[in-house]
Design a protein around this motif. Structure first.
Motif, mmCIF file in Angstrom:
data_model
loop_
_atom_site.group_PDB
_atom_site.id
_atom_site.type_symbol
_atom_site.label_atom_id
_atom_site.label_comp_id
_atom_site.label_asym_id
_atom_site.label_seq_id
_atom_site.Cartn_x
_atom_site.Cartn_y
_atom_site.Cartn_z
ATOM 1 N N MET A 1 0.812 -1.197 0.000
ATOM 2 C CA MET A 1 0.000 0.000 0.000
ATOM 3 C C MET A 1 0.858 1.264 0.000
ATOM 4 O O MET A 1 0.515 2.233 -0.673
ATOM 5 N N SER A 2 1.962 1.277 0.729
ATOM 6 C CA SER A 2 2.772 2.495 0.794
ATOM 7 C C SER A 2 3.335 2.863 -0.571
ATOM 8 O O SER A 2 3.515 4.048 -0.865
ATOM 9 N N GLN A 3 3.615 1.871 -1.412
ATOM 10 C CA GLN A 3 4.108 2.175 -2.763
ATOM 11 C C GLN A 3 3.026 2.842 -3.605
ATOM 12 O O GLN A 3 3.308 3.745 -4.392
ATOM 13 N N ALA A 4 1.791 2.403 -3.434
ATOM 14 C CA ALA A 4 0.683 3.028 -4.159
ATOM 15 C C ALA A 4 0.472 4.464 -3.678
ATOM 16 O O ALA A 4 0.241 5.371 -4.487
ATOM 17 N N VAL A 5 0.582 4.676 -2.369
ATOM 18 C CA VAL A 5 0.425 6.028 -1.818
ATOM 19 C C VAL A 5 1.555 6.929 -2.306
ATOM 20 O O VAL A 5 1.321 8.080 -2.683
ATOM 21 N N LEU A 6 2.774 6.416 -2.332
ATOM 22 C CA LEU A 6 3.906 7.197 -2.829
ATOM 23 C C LEU A 6 3.689 7.588 -4.287
ATOM 24 O O LEU A 6 3.927 8.742 -4.672
ATOM 25 N N SER A 7 3.214 6.677 -5.083
ATOM 26 C CA SER A 7 2.968 6.981 -6.493
ATOM 27 C C SER A 7 1.837 7.992 -6.658
ATOM 28 O O SER A 7 1.937 8.906 -7.486
ATOM 29 N N LEU A 8 0.775 7.840 -5.877
ATOM 30 C CA LEU A 8 -0.326 8.800 -5.936
ATOM 31 C C LEU A 8 0.150 10.185 -5.499
ATOM 32 O O LEU A 8 -0.159 11.194 -6.146
ATOM 33 N N ALA A 9 0.928 10.238 -4.437
ATOM 34 C CA ALA A 9 1.449 11.519 -3.955
ATOM 35 C C ALA A 9 2.331 12.175 -5.005
ATOM 36 O O ALA A 9 2.256 13.400 -5.216
ATOM 37 N N ARG A 10 3.154 11.390 -5.668
ATOM 38 C CA ARG A 10 4.034 11.907 -6.724
ATOM 39 C C ARG A 10 3.201 12.587 -7.814
ATOM 40 O O ARG A 10 3.535 13.680 -8.273
ATOM 41 N N ILE A 11 2.115 11.979 -8.183
ATOM 42 C CA ILE A 11 1.249 12.530 -9.222
ATOM 43 C C ILE A 11 0.535 13.788 -8.724
ATOM 44 O O ILE A 11 0.470 14.805 -9.421
ATOM 45 N N LEU A 12 0.023 13.739 -7.504
ATOM 46 C CA LEU A 12 -0.728 14.877 -6.975
ATOM 47 C C LEU A 12 0.139 16.118 -6.793
ATOM 48 O O LEU A 12 -0.336 17.242 -6.984
ATOM 49 N N VAL A 13 1.404 15.927 -6.449
ATOM 50 C CA VAL A 13 2.296 17.075 -6.265
ATOM 51 C C VAL A 13 2.446 17.862 -7.561
ATOM 52 O O VAL A 13 2.560 19.089 -7.536
ATOM 53 N N VAL A 14 2.397 17.186 -8.708
ATOM 54 C CA VAL A 14 2.677 17.880 -9.973
ATOM 55 C C VAL A 14 1.442 18.205 -10.811
ATOM 56 O O VAL A 14 1.583 18.786 -11.886
ATOM 57 N N VAL A 15 0.256 17.895 -10.326
ATOM 58 C CA VAL A 15 -0.952 18.240 -11.091
ATOM 59 C C VAL A 15 -0.980 19.734 -11.382
ATOM 60 O O VAL A 15 -1.261 20.158 -12.511
ATOM 61 N N LEU A 16 -0.668 20.544 -10.385
ATOM 62 C CA LEU A 16 -0.655 21.999 -10.549
ATOM 63 C C LEU A 16 0.269 22.428 -11.684
ATOM 64 O O LEU A 16 -0.096 23.265 -12.513
ATOM 65 N N PHE A 17 1.465 21.830 -11.749
ATOM 66 C CA PHE A 17 2.425 22.204 -12.787
ATOM 67 C C PHE A 17 1.947 21.779 -14.168
ATOM 68 O O PHE A 17 2.091 22.526 -15.135
ATOM 69 N N CYS A 18 1.396 20.582 -14.267
ATOM 70 C CA CYS A 18 0.933 20.087 -15.569
ATOM 71 C C CYS A 18 -0.212 20.940 -16.109
ATOM 72 O O CYS A 18 -0.203 21.319 -17.285
ATOM 73 N N VAL A 19 -1.163 21.269 -15.265
ATOM 74 C CA VAL A 19 -2.291 22.099 -15.698
ATOM 75 C C VAL A 19 -1.811 23.502 -16.045
ATOM 76 O O VAL A 19 -2.162 24.047 -17.104
ATOM 77 N N SER A 20 -0.985 24.083 -15.190
ATOM 78 C CA SER A 20 -0.481 25.428 -15.442
ATOM 79 C C SER A 20 0.374 25.476 -16.707
ATOM 80 O O SER A 20 0.253 26.411 -17.512
ATOM 81 N N GLY A 21 1.220 24.476 -16.900
ATOM 82 C CA GLY A 21 2.054 24.422 -18.097
ATOM 83 C C GLY A 21 1.234 24.283 -19.364
ATOM 84 O O GLY A 21 1.519 24.917 -20.383
ATOM 85 N N ALA A 22 0.179 23.463 -19.310
ATOM 86 C CA ALA A 22 -0.698 23.295 -20.473
ATOM 87 C C ALA A 22 -1.431 24.598 -20.792
ATOM 88 O O ALA A 22 -1.570 24.974 -21.967
ATOM 89 N N GLN A 23 -1.883 25.302 -19.751
ATOM 90 C CA GLN A 23 -2.545 26.587 -19.982
ATOM 91 C C GLN A 23 -1.576 27.604 -20.573
ATOM 92 O O GLN A 23 -1.945 28.357 -21.480
#
Length: 129
Positions: A1-23
């Motif tokens: 489970m901790s590996q899944a949480v780490l992967s989810l956290a990795r994605i959530l940290v950069v959502v802001l950058f991906c959306v902002s960069g696309a805009q």
């Protein structure tokens, strides 16, 4: 489970950058204007570097492809945005308060990015460096 949480956290940290960069990619002239407004040199170059940093590095981290290196680079970029765009210490009134919040938010994101650099991308990544 901790590996899944780490992967989810990795994605959530950069959502802001991906959306902002696309805009920003949809309106590079607006980015050039913002960079020019701060008096930085080579605004066109810096605008496209900004888009590449936010979207490119954000996607690398989200995919877990060279996530450690990408997170360090994105952390450096984020600190630079605090210095050049959210420099609340040289502002007054509402602008100072708003930019202090933005700077502190960015500083928190830098902490998350450095955690990715330290922990790695987790098991669910394109590569695990």
């Amino acid at each position: 489970m901790s590996q899944a949480v780490l992967s989810l956290a990795r994605i959530l940290v950069v959502v802001l950058f991906c959306v902002s960069g696309a805009q920003k990619l949809m309106n590079p002239a607006g980015v050039v204007g913002a960079v020019s407004g701060k008096g930085l040199p080579y605004p066109e170059v810096l605008a496209y570097l900004t888009i590449a940093a936010e979207l490119g590095l954000g996607l690398l981290i989200a995919l877990g492809f060279y996530a450690r290196a990408a997170s360090v680079l994105l952390a450096v970029f984020t600190v630079a945005t605090i210095v050049f765009f959210h420099n609340f210490w040289s502002m007054t009134g509402d602008a100072a308060r708003t930019n202090q919040i933005q700077a502190l938010k960015n500083l928190s994101i830098v902490g998350g990015l450095l955690m990715i650099a330290a922990a790695g991308p987790g098991r669910f990544a394109l590569n695990r460096r």
